[in-house]
Design an enzyme around this catalytic site. Structure first.
Site, PDB file in Angstrom:
ATOM      1  N   LYS A 163       0.841  -1.209   0.000  1.00  0.00           N
ATOM      2  CA  LYS A 163       0.000   0.000   0.000  1.00  0.00           C
ATOM      3  C   LYS A 163       0.874   1.257   0.000  1.00  0.00           C
ATOM      4  O   LYS A 163       0.704   2.149  -0.826  1.00  0.00           O
ATOM      5  CB  LYS A 163      -0.942   0.016   1.228  1.00  0.00           C
ATOM      6  CG  LYS A 163      -1.863  -1.202   1.303  1.00  0.00           C
ATOM      7  CD  LYS A 163      -2.822  -1.138   2.482  1.00  0.00           C
ATOM      8  CE  LYS A 163      -2.170  -1.205   3.854  1.00  0.00           C
ATOM      9  NZ  LYS A 163      -1.526  -2.503   4.161  1.00  0.00           N
TER      10      LYS A 163
ATOM     11  N   ARG B 268     -10.233   0.045   8.379  1.00  0.00           N
ATOM     12  CA  ARG B 268      -9.635  -1.240   8.712  1.00  0.00           C
ATOM     13  C   ARG B 268     -10.561  -2.114   9.553  1.00  0.00           C
ATOM     14  O   ARG B 268     -10.155  -3.185   9.985  1.00  0.00           O
ATOM     15  CB  ARG B 268      -8.394  -0.935   9.530  1.00  0.00           C
ATOM     16  CG  ARG B 268      -7.172  -1.694   9.158  1.00  0.00           C
ATOM     17  CD  ARG B 268      -6.102  -1.074  10.026  1.00  0.00           C
ATOM     18  NE  ARG B 268      -4.868  -1.719   9.957  1.00  0.00           N
ATOM     19  CZ  ARG B 268      -3.830  -1.284   9.237  1.00  0.00           C
ATOM     20  NH1 ARG B 268      -3.949  -0.227   8.469  1.00  0.00           N
ATOM     21  NH2 ARG B 268      -2.707  -1.911   9.300  1.00  0.00           N
TER      22      ARG B 268
ATOM     23  N   ARG C 142      11.824  -5.213   5.226  1.00  0.00           N
ATOM     24  CA  ARG C 142      11.467  -3.819   4.943  1.00  0.00           C
ATOM     25  C   ARG C 142      12.334  -2.834   5.724  1.00  0.00           C
ATOM     26  O   ARG C 142      12.669  -3.049   6.877  1.00  0.00           O
ATOM     27  CB  ARG C 142      10.004  -3.570   5.297  1.00  0.00           C
ATOM     28  CG  ARG C 142       9.654  -2.078   5.226  1.00  0.00           C
ATOM     29  CD  ARG C 142       8.195  -1.821   5.219  1.00  0.00           C
ATOM     30  NE  ARG C 142       7.543  -2.299   6.406  1.00  0.00           N
ATOM     31  CZ  ARG C 142       6.225  -2.246   6.580  1.00  0.00           C
ATOM     32  NH1 ARG C 142       5.456  -1.762   5.625  1.00  0.00           N
ATOM     33  NH2 ARG C 142       5.690  -2.685   7.680  1.00  0.00           N
TER      34      ARG C 142
ATOM     35  N   ARG D 260      10.940  -1.084  11.220  1.00  0.00           N
ATOM     36  CA  ARG D 260       9.799  -0.848  12.106  1.00  0.00           C
ATOM     37  C   ARG D 260       9.734  -1.905  13.205  1.00  0.00           C
ATOM     38  O   ARG D 260       9.992  -3.073  12.951  1.00  0.00           O
ATOM     39  CB  ARG D 260       8.501  -0.885  11.280  1.00  0.00           C
ATOM     40  CG  ARG D 260       8.090   0.469  10.784  1.00  0.00           C
ATOM     41  CD  ARG D 260       6.974   0.432   9.779  1.00  0.00           C
ATOM     42  NE  ARG D 260       5.790  -0.331  10.171  1.00  0.00           N
ATOM     43  CZ  ARG D 260       4.678  -0.359   9.442  1.00  0.00           C
ATOM     44  NH1 ARG D 260       4.610   0.330   8.302  1.00  0.00           N
ATOM     45  NH2 ARG D 260       3.650  -1.054   9.835  1.00  0.00           N
TER      46      ARG D 260
ATOM     47  N   ARG E 186      -0.337  -9.559  13.141  1.00  0.00           N
ATOM     48  CA  ARG E 186      -0.954  -8.566  12.248  1.00  0.00           C
ATOM     49  C   ARG E 186      -1.764  -9.258  11.147  1.00  0.00           C
ATOM     50  O   ARG E 186      -2.833  -8.778  10.769  1.00  0.00           O
ATOM     51  CB  ARG E 186       0.124  -7.662  11.633  1.00  0.00           C
ATOM     52  CG  ARG E 186       0.685  -6.671  12.650  1.00  0.00           C
ATOM     53  CD  ARG E 186       1.993  -6.060  12.193  1.00  0.00           C
ATOM     54  NE  ARG E 186       1.853  -5.235  11.015  1.00  0.00           N
ATOM     55  CZ  ARG E 186       2.884  -4.870  10.237  1.00  0.00           C
ATOM     56  NH1 ARG E 186       4.112  -5.272  10.530  1.00  0.00           N
ATOM     57  NH2 ARG E 186       2.688  -4.097   9.200  1.00  0.00           N
TER      58      ARG E 186
HETATM   59  P1  AP5 Z   1       4.752  -1.543   1.978  1.00  0.00           P
HETATM   60  O1  AP5 Z   1       4.464  -0.729   0.764  1.00  0.00           O
HETATM   61  O2  AP5 Z   1       5.420  -0.896   3.119  1.00  0.00           O
HETATM   62  O3  AP5 Z   1       3.431  -2.309   2.442  1.00  0.00           O
HETATM   63  P2  AP5 Z   1       2.151  -1.784   3.243  1.00  0.00           P
HETATM   64  O4  AP5 Z   1       0.960  -2.462   2.639  1.00  0.00           O
HETATM   65  O5  AP5 Z   1       2.143  -0.305   3.312  1.00  0.00           O
HETATM   66  O6  AP5 Z   1       2.464  -2.464   4.640  1.00  0.00           O
HETATM   67  P3  AP5 Z   1       2.268  -1.890   6.117  1.00  0.00           P
HETATM   68  O7  AP5 Z   1       3.053  -2.802   7.021  1.00  0.00           O
HETATM   69  O8  AP5 Z   1       2.543  -0.436   6.171  1.00  0.00           O
HETATM   70  O9  AP5 Z   1       0.768  -2.154   6.325  1.00  0.00           O
HETATM   71  P4  AP5 Z   1       0.029  -2.233   7.613  1.00  0.00           P
HETATM   72  O10 AP5 Z   1      -1.325  -2.118   7.064  1.00  0.00           O
HETATM   73  O11 AP5 Z   1       0.257  -3.417   8.468  1.00  0.00           O
HETATM   74  O12 AP5 Z   1       0.672  -1.068   8.522  1.00  0.00           O
HETATM   75  P5  AP5 Z   1       0.193   0.403   8.863  1.00  0.00           P
HETATM   76  O13 AP5 Z   1       1.365   1.257   8.890  1.00  0.00           O
HETATM   77  O14 AP5 Z   1      -0.966   0.785   8.014  1.00  0.00           O
HETATM   78  O15 AP5 Z   1       5.614  -2.814   1.476  1.00  0.00           O
HETATM   79  C1  AP5 Z   1       6.109  -3.761   2.396  1.00  0.00           C
HETATM   80  C2  AP5 Z   1       7.518  -4.215   1.972  1.00  0.00           C
HETATM   81  O16 AP5 Z   1       7.413  -4.935   0.738  1.00  0.00           O
HETATM   82  C3  AP5 Z   1       8.490  -3.054   1.702  1.00  0.00           C
HETATM   83  O17 AP5 Z   1       9.770  -3.452   2.142  1.00  0.00           O
HETATM   84  C4  AP5 Z   1       8.468  -2.890   0.180  1.00  0.00           C
HETATM   85  O18 AP5 Z   1       9.697  -2.366  -0.333  1.00  0.00           O
HETATM   86  C5  AP5 Z   1       8.226  -4.322  -0.274  1.00  0.00           C
HETATM   87  N1  AP5 Z   1       7.481  -4.394  -1.525  1.00  0.00           N
HETATM   88  C6  AP5 Z   1       6.443  -3.603  -1.904  1.00  0.00           C
HETATM   89  N2  AP5 Z   1       5.990  -3.971  -3.110  1.00  0.00           N
HETATM   90  C7  AP5 Z   1       6.743  -5.036  -3.490  1.00  0.00           C
HETATM   91  C8  AP5 Z   1       6.770  -5.870  -4.635  1.00  0.00           C
HETATM   92  N3  AP5 Z   1       5.901  -5.681  -5.640  1.00  0.00           N
HETATM   93  N4  AP5 Z   1       7.667  -6.877  -4.690  1.00  0.00           N
HETATM   94  C9  AP5 Z   1       8.562  -7.070  -3.676  1.00  0.00           C
HETATM   95  N5  AP5 Z   1       8.587  -6.299  -2.561  1.00  0.00           N
HETATM   96  C10 AP5 Z   1       7.694  -5.303  -2.473  1.00  0.00           C
HETATM   97  O19 AP5 Z   1      -0.360   0.207  10.357  1.00  0.00           O
HETATM   98  C11 AP5 Z   1       0.498  -0.080  11.433  1.00  0.00           C
HETATM   99  C12 AP5 Z   1      -0.316  -0.255  12.705  1.00  0.00           C
HETATM  100  O20 AP5 Z   1      -1.011   0.974  13.012  1.00  0.00           O
HETATM  101  C13 AP5 Z   1      -1.430  -1.302  12.641  1.00  0.00           C
HETATM  102  O21 AP5 Z   1      -0.926  -2.602  12.900  1.00  0.00           O
HETATM  103  C14 AP5 Z   1      -2.388  -0.781  13.723  1.00  0.00           C
HETATM  104  O22 AP5 Z   1      -1.945  -1.105  15.003  1.00  0.00           O
HETATM  105  C15 AP5 Z   1      -2.304   0.723  13.549  1.00  0.00           C
HETATM  106  N6  AP5 Z   1      -3.315   1.223  12.587  1.00  0.00           N
HETATM  107  C16 AP5 Z   1      -3.082   1.782  11.368  1.00  0.00           C
HETATM  108  N7  AP5 Z   1      -4.234   2.109  10.760  1.00  0.00           N
HETATM  109  C17 AP5 Z   1      -5.237   1.752  11.621  1.00  0.00           C
HETATM  110  C18 AP5 Z   1      -6.652   1.805  11.541  1.00  0.00           C
HETATM  111  N8  AP5 Z   1      -7.283   2.298  10.463  1.00  0.00           N
HETATM  112  N9  AP5 Z   1      -7.357   1.339  12.591  1.00  0.00           N
HETATM  113  C19 AP5 Z   1      -6.749   0.837  13.685  1.00  0.00           C
HETATM  114  N10 AP5 Z   1      -5.407   0.736  13.811  1.00  0.00           N
HETATM  115  C20 AP5 Z   1      -4.653   1.187  12.782  1.00  0.00           C
HETATM  116 MG    MG Z   2       2.206   1.126   4.894  1.00  0.00          MG
END
Ligand code: AP5
Ligand code: MG
Length: 214
Positions: free
Chosen positions: A13, A88, A127, A159, A170
């Site tokens: 994402k 989410r 990552r 992270r 997760r």
């Molecule tokens: P990346 O692009 O970073 O993936 P992402 O989908 O953004 O992953 P996140 O870990 O950020 O998602 P998340 O939803 O768990 O975390 P968030 O920060 O939202 O890519 C991942 C890796 O893969 C990178 O190293 C990248 O280089 C690599 N990659 C990408 N594309 C690739 C490809 N095509 N091929 C190979 N490699 C590739 O949330 C964190 C925490 O915050 C949650 O756990 C929760 O506690 C809280 N939170 C956030 N939002 C909410 C909400 N709405 N409600 C409640 N709690 C929330």
């Molecule tokens: Mg992200």
């Protein structure tokens, strides 16, 4: 245009969001990035979110929606936004639809990135993220400029929630609490199921095509 980037942790994402937001000319709003910024700055909000994030669970809905509302009320988001990681839960999705509808707006598109669990574990454990501009890298697939962010030069970090045991939690949280968002959105917005595997550029092309962008 209001577009949602949906998908499991590590589905790409954040990686896809930068170019897509620039192309749509809307701000990229990622709830995870907002919470991490507060954690880093040591705010009260950060302290409240910390335990949920570090354990791989979700921050409570009321608190999360309040934060999103104040971000959406900023002038740069008046004409649209690219939401990443929100909604989410089914309750967050209902809240967002009501918030938009009260302002004569709607969800114009949902990008649902589909990636198998095995690929996710590999992606997240490798990552690296930029704590300053939010860019994401991968030690193998998308390396940063040495130990520095290729966009802004800040040293990249790993992270806390990318440890293997937290990644598993997760993924469980996603299956239990986040997948139920899709049946709420499908009847009211075009949901594009996109294979999130392959090259970053290839996936970007699929995403742009689904939204009718070139
Ligand atoms: P990346 O692009 O970073 O993936 P992402 O989908 O953004 O992953 P996140 O870990 O950020 O998602 P998340 O939803 O768990 O975390 P968030 O920060 O939202 O890519 C991942 C890796 O893969 C990178 O190293 C990248 O280089 C690599 N990659 C990408 N594309 C690739 C490809 N095509 N091929 C190979 N490699 C590739 O949330 C964190 C925490 O915050 C949650 O756990 C929760 O506690 C809280 N939170 C956030 N939002 C909410 C909400 N709405 N409600 C409640 N709690 C929330
Ligand atoms: Mg992200």
């Amino acid at each position: 245009m209001t577009v949602l980037l949906f998908g499991p942790p590590g589905s790409g994402k954040g990686t896809q969001a930068k170019d897509l937001a620039a192309r749509l000319r809307v701000p990229h709003v990622a709830t995870g990035d907002i919470f991490r910024r507060h954690l880093k700055e040591g705010t009260e909000l950060g302290a409240r979110a910390k335990a949920y994030m570090q354990g791989g669970g979700l921050v409570p809905d009321a608190f999360t929606c309040e934060i999103v509302a104040s971000r959406l009320e900023e002038p740069d988001a008046a004409k649209g936004v690219l939401l990443d990681g929100f909604p989410r839960t089914a309750a967050q999705a209902e809240w967002l639809l009501a918030w938009l509808s009260a302002r004569g707006r709607r969800v114009d598109g949902v990008i649902n990135l589909v990636v198998p669990d095995e690929a996710i574990v590999k992606r997240l454990t490798g990552r690296r993220s930029c704590p300053s501009c939010g860019a994401t890298f991968h030690v193998e697939f998308a390396p940063a400029n040495g130990e520095q962010c290729s966009r802004c030069g800040t040293p990249v970090i790993q992270r806390d929630d990318d440890k293997p045991e937290v990644v598993r939690t997760r993924l469980e949280t996603y299956a239990r609490e986040t997948l139920p968002v899709l049946p709420v959105l499908r009847p009211v917005a075009p949901v594009h199921d996109i294979a999130g595997t392959g090259d970053v550029a290839e996936i970007r092309a699929r995403v742009f095509a689904a939204l009718g962008l070139n």
